[in-house]
Design a protein around this motif. Structure first.
Motif, PDB file in Angstrom:
ATOM      1  N   GLU A   1       0.828  -1.201   0.000  1.00 53.07           N
ATOM      2  CA  GLU A   1       0.000   0.000   0.000  1.00 53.07           C
ATOM      3  C   GLU A   1       0.865   1.256   0.000  1.00 53.07           C
ATOM      4  O   GLU A   1       0.581   2.220  -0.734  1.00 53.07           O
TER       5      GLU A   1
ATOM      6  N   HIS B   1       0.883   3.819  -3.223  1.00 57.40           N
ATOM      7  CA  HIS B   1      -0.185   4.719  -2.779  1.00 57.40           C
ATOM      8  C   HIS B   1      -0.544   5.778  -3.832  1.00 57.40           C
ATOM      9  O   HIS B   1      -1.685   6.231  -3.869  1.00 57.40           O
TER      10      HIS B   1
ATOM     11  N   LEU C   1      -3.711   4.800  -5.655  1.00 58.30           N
ATOM     12  CA  LEU C   1      -4.980   4.579  -4.947  1.00 58.30           C
ATOM     13  C   LEU C   1      -6.069   5.566  -5.357  1.00 58.30           C
ATOM     14  O   LEU C   1      -7.239   5.150  -5.478  1.00 58.30           O
TER      15      LEU C   1
ATOM     16  N   TYR D   1      -7.465  -3.418  -3.143  1.00 57.01           N
ATOM     17  CA  TYR D   1      -6.322  -4.248  -2.762  1.00 57.01           C
ATOM     18  C   TYR D   1      -5.914  -5.161  -3.916  1.00 57.01           C
ATOM     19  O   TYR D   1      -4.726  -5.278  -4.234  1.00 57.01           O
TER      20      TYR D   1
ATOM     21  N   THR E   1      -4.153  -3.245  -6.573  1.00 52.41           N
ATOM     22  CA  THR E   1      -2.782  -2.902  -6.169  1.00 52.41           C
ATOM     23  C   THR E   1      -1.866  -4.103  -6.333  1.00 52.41           C
ATOM     24  O   THR E   1      -0.711  -3.963  -6.728  1.00 52.41           O
TER      25      THR E   1
ATOM     26  N   PHE F   1      -6.524  -2.959   4.761  1.00 53.31           N
ATOM     27  CA  PHE F   1      -6.295  -2.685   3.354  1.00 53.31           C
ATOM     28  C   PHE F   1      -6.753  -3.852   2.484  1.00 53.31           C
ATOM     29  O   PHE F   1      -7.251  -3.653   1.385  1.00 53.31           O
TER      30      PHE F   1
ATOM     31  N   ASP G   1      -7.784   3.523   2.784  1.00 54.32           N
ATOM     32  CA  ASP G   1      -6.631   4.304   2.334  1.00 54.32           C
ATOM     33  C   ASP G   1      -6.318   5.356   3.388  1.00 54.32           C
ATOM     34  O   ASP G   1      -7.017   6.362   3.498  1.00 54.32           O
TER      35      ASP G   1
END
Lengths: 150, 228
Positions: free
Chosen positions: A93, A97, A100, A118, A121, B129, B175
């Motif tokens: 993450e 980022h 996102l 998720y 990503t 997450f 986030d």
């Protein structure tokens, strides 16, 4: 190869820092990601004009996305496995980022019990690797045609 | 035959010219893309520092980043779990109550986590997450060192409405780096801030990050229980 890796990491580092700085300006964050993707594509197009063997391309891809691929693999295995450890998910993450704000455009839902943000990503390093290889192949085409014609 | 050779040579020259033009246009496009990226980066930085006055460049943000980085070596940001098990009395809770959880060694204040109780022994939790915002049983929070229960000083109907809004947020992504005004994703204290803001109750001023400690110090809440 070193030049491409350094340039790609340098441009991503800029994106990483500036994305934090413009937190709150979601539209600008998305524009930054789009510009970085174009920059990334441009770097691979330039690489395609050089006489690189396949192994060199694969090593370059690993230098660029190895960390993300390893983090995504470990994170997925720990998420779906019995022993839960959030550390690699945190690394993933943190590393991606800037993307996102783009992934949150996806509808809010879970897929196979995990968030679609998720999953996106986790798939990102694979997608970027494939994109780089495709662009290298496409850019290498005209040079090969020239060689074949001559 | 001569005509054929002439046509073939002319075709080769034109094709070669097109390839040269393509090569030049490709080089020009690549250069343009790279310059555009740098221009956008510079513009964003200038805008963030001087016009938007980004919260990232405030002293409190630097301190938050430094303490968070220190705690990240543990692999999580909610302090140290001591193995202690609390007894939580659900009878004291009402839908819309805010549970603040504390562990020693937290990176962003005394309280390291916050959830919103929505009734029937469940709380809405935005801390994951992998799985996003989800409903968790109250027993999940027994492992913290201390749990404080805050009740918003508002009519029960408003607190119920906040609980329903929070429950509807289950499934949203997580986030912690998103702005407090961004409703696409949540984190623990931001979710609670959002749900009450939608009911017209502003728990604390909206700034870069809304932390659990900010909720504790809100003038519109009161502490109704403390388990330690």
């Amino acid at each position: 190869m070193h030049a491409l890796v350094l340039r790609a990491w340098g441009s991503y580092l800029l994106l990483f820092i500036v994305s934090f700085a413009v937190m709150g300006l979601t539209f600008l964050q998305r524009v930054l990601v789009l510009c970085w993707l174009l920059e990334y594509c441009a770097l691979w197009v330039q690489a395609g004009r050089k006489n690189w063997p396949v192994w060199r391309v694969l090593v370059t891809v690993f230098c660029l996305h190895g960390l993300g691929l390893v983090a995504a693999g470990i994170s997925l295995s720990e998420t779906l496995g019995p022993h839960r450890n959030d550390f690699m998910s945190g690394v993933l993450e943190f590393l991606y980022h800037p993307f996102l704000p783009v992934f949150e455009l996806l509808p809010s839902r879970t897929v196979f019990g995990v968030s679609d943000i998720y999953l996106s990503t986790c798939l990102l390093p694979i997608a970027l690797s494939v994109l780089g290889i495709i662009l290298w192949r496409q850019s290498d085409g005209p040079r090969r045609l020239d060689e074949a014609a001559s | 035959m001569k005509f054929y050779l002439l046509a073939h040579n002319l075709d080769a020259k034109i094709t070669g010219s097109i390839r040269n033009v393509r090569g030049c246009s490709r080089w020009f496009t690549v250069a343009l893309v790279r310059k555009t990226y740098l221009v956008v980066i510079m513009f964003s930085l200038v805008y963030a520092i001087f016009l938007h006055k980004s919260d990232l460049f405030s002293p409190s943000s630097f301190q938050l980043v430094e303490s968070t980085a220190r705690e990240l070596s543990h692999g999580h940001m909610n302090g140290t779990f001591t193995g202690h098990v609390l007894t939580l009395d659900e009878r004291l809770l009402e839908p819309g109550d805010i549970l603040l959880c504390h562990n020693p060694g937290g990176s962003y204040g005394y309280f390291t986590h916050s959830v919103l109780y929505v009734g029937k022994g469940r709380a809405v939790d935005a801390f994951d997450f992998e799985k996003g915002t989800k409903l968790m049983p109250l027993t999940e929070y027994r492992r913290y060192g201390e749990v404080d229960v805050l009740r918003v000083k508002a009519h029960a109907a408003i607190r119920n409405a906040a609980a329903i809004t929070a429950e509807a947020a289950a499934g949203k992504g997580y986030d912690p780096f998103a702005s407090v005004h961004d409703t696409h994703t949540e984190y623990c204290s931001k979710l609670i801030w959002h749900t009450f803001a939608e009911q017209g109750v502003v728990l604390c001023p909206a700034k870069g990050w809304v932390l659990p400690d900010d909720l504790y110090h809100s003038p519109v809440v009161e502490v109704v229980a403390k388990w330690a």
